[in-house]
Design an enzyme around this catalytic site. Structure first.
Site, PDB file in Angstrom:
ATOM      1  N   HIS A   1      48.155 -50.656  35.158  1.00 26.23           N
ATOM      2  CA  HIS A   1      48.459 -51.570  36.251  1.00 26.23           C
ATOM      3  C   HIS A   1      47.322 -51.571  37.275  1.00 26.23           C
ATOM      4  CE1 HIS A   1      52.500 -50.535  34.673  1.00 26.23           C
ATOM      5  NE2 HIS A   1      52.768 -51.790  34.956  1.00 26.23           N
TER       6      HIS A   1
ATOM      7  N   ASP B   1      51.243 -57.723  27.598  1.00 23.59           N
ATOM      8  CA  ASP B   1      51.674 -57.116  28.847  1.00 23.59           C
ATOM      9  C   ASP B   1      51.228 -58.057  29.965  1.00 23.59           C
ATOM     10  OD1 ASP B   1      52.826 -55.311  30.588  1.00 23.59           O
ATOM     11  OD2 ASP B   1      51.783 -53.565  29.781  1.00 23.59           O
TER      12      ASP B   1
END
EC number: 3.2.1.52
Length: 361
Positions: A187, A258
């Site tokens: 992330h 993702d």
């Protein structure tokens, strides 16, 4: 009012709050969009969640697919009124202490409770199970992993999958080919795993191979680079997705990217370039979260690639139980006993490291 017939597109988007704005309704009516992912910020209580999912599904036909990251432990988006789910490492601890059979039974109950409660609220899919091995290196994975042993991970994930199916949901294994060995959080950074393909085959790839053989419906690749295999992150790599996952492993299901707004994806360029590379690598559907402006940028003039299998693959991810049937199941003493059992597995330690994994409030 006539509900427009719009085939599901290749983008899964998100929304800002508890109800749809007019701007969001128009965004979700775009042919580029095929699904919606919900977050903690979209949940106030069960009644509100049911209204929100009904509102989303009433927009168009076929209905948009609604997903959530609802794994258990520190990645459980909806709390109030839901059974508190244990971290998956709890099931691994049962495996070590009480044996495989006890752990598989527990995993099946967790999957059943997880899926049935979400199904009752109009959710189609939870992005679970995590198939990453717990090498002790990666805080963002950590107790989200079942175990370090590939056999334990595969068997517990398969048991969880069977429970999910009882609750009307398919499985989505992540993060292919394995995020557990690296230290970085994709992330925030683009991690690198320097192991060879043979090393990955001997360990991290094993659960994905086994689950593919056992009917896993979807896979989500990692925003991680494995430079001995390819210089591109797995989610942007034809070697990983077309050659290894599709051809060598034989996976036939859906490949979700993702989130393309994660730092691990940003090195590929702007959002259109990230989406283009994802599709060319082999992704069926891309997630674009927390940035509605980027969804709009994709909608404007991006040429969505043709994917003849897309409609079938989207439909395969749709919930098979339905809200009313799930609510009826939840009234049975058998299911309520399962809820009590699963709640008893959860503990405060399950949320160690914080709840905000991939979350935006």
């Amino acid at each position: 009012m006539t509900v427009p017939c719009i085939p599901r597109g290749l983008v899964m988007a998100d929304i800002a709050a508890f109800r749809l704005t007019e701007e969001e309704k128009q965004r979700l009516l775009d042919p580029a969009v095929g699904g919606v992912i919900l977050f903690r910020r979209n949940f106030q209580n069960i009644a509100q969640l049911k209204e929100l999912t009904a509102e989303i599904k009433a927009l168009r036909t076929p209905e948009l697919i609604i997903a959530v990251d609802h794994e258990g432990g520190r990645v459980q988006r909806f709390i109030e009124g839901f059974t508190r789910l244990p971290a998956m490492s709890t099931l691994g601890e049962i495996w070590d202490k009480d044996g495989a059979s006890a752990a598989e039974t527990a995993a099946g109950q967790v999957g059943r409770v997880l899926a049935t409660e979400l199904s009752a609220c109009g959710i189609d899919l939870s992005f679970t199970p995590v198939l990453d091995l717990d090498w002790g290196n990666c805080p963002v994975i950590g107790n989200r992993s079942f175990h370090r042993n590939p056999e334990a991970v595969a068997r517990l994930a398969l048991a969880l999958q069977k429970g999910l199916e009882k609750g009307g949901m398919k499985s989505c294994g992540k993060h292919f080919p394995g995020h557990g060995f690296v230290e970085g959080d994709s992330h925030l950074v683009l991690p690198e795993d320097g192991r060879s393909l043979s090393e990955l085959e001997a360990a991290d790839l094993a659960p994905f191979r086994i689950m593919s053989r056992e009917g896993m419906a979807a896979v989500m690749p990692a925003h991680v680079v494995y430079p001995q295999v390819d210089t591109k992150p797995a989610g942007f790599s034809e070697i990983w997705l077309k050659q290894i996952l599709r051809r060598d492993i034989g996976f036939k299901g859906v490949i979700f990217s993702d989130d393309l707004t994660m730092e691990g994806a940003c090195g590929a360029g702007g959002i259109k370039e990230r989406a283009r590379i994802s599709f060319e690598a082999g992704c069926d559907i891309v997630l674009v979260c927390n940035r509605p402006d980027l969804v709009d940028e994709l909608r404007e003039d991006f040429r969505i690639p043709d994917n003849p299998a897309l409609a079938q693959r989207w439909q395969y991810m749709a919930n098979t139980l339905g809200s009313a049937a799930a609510q009826a199941v939840m009234q049975t003493t058998d299911f309520q006993a399962a809820q009590a059992f699963v709640a008893g597995l959860a503990s405060p330690q399950d949320t160690a490291g914080g709840v905000k994994v991939g979350e935006a409030f």
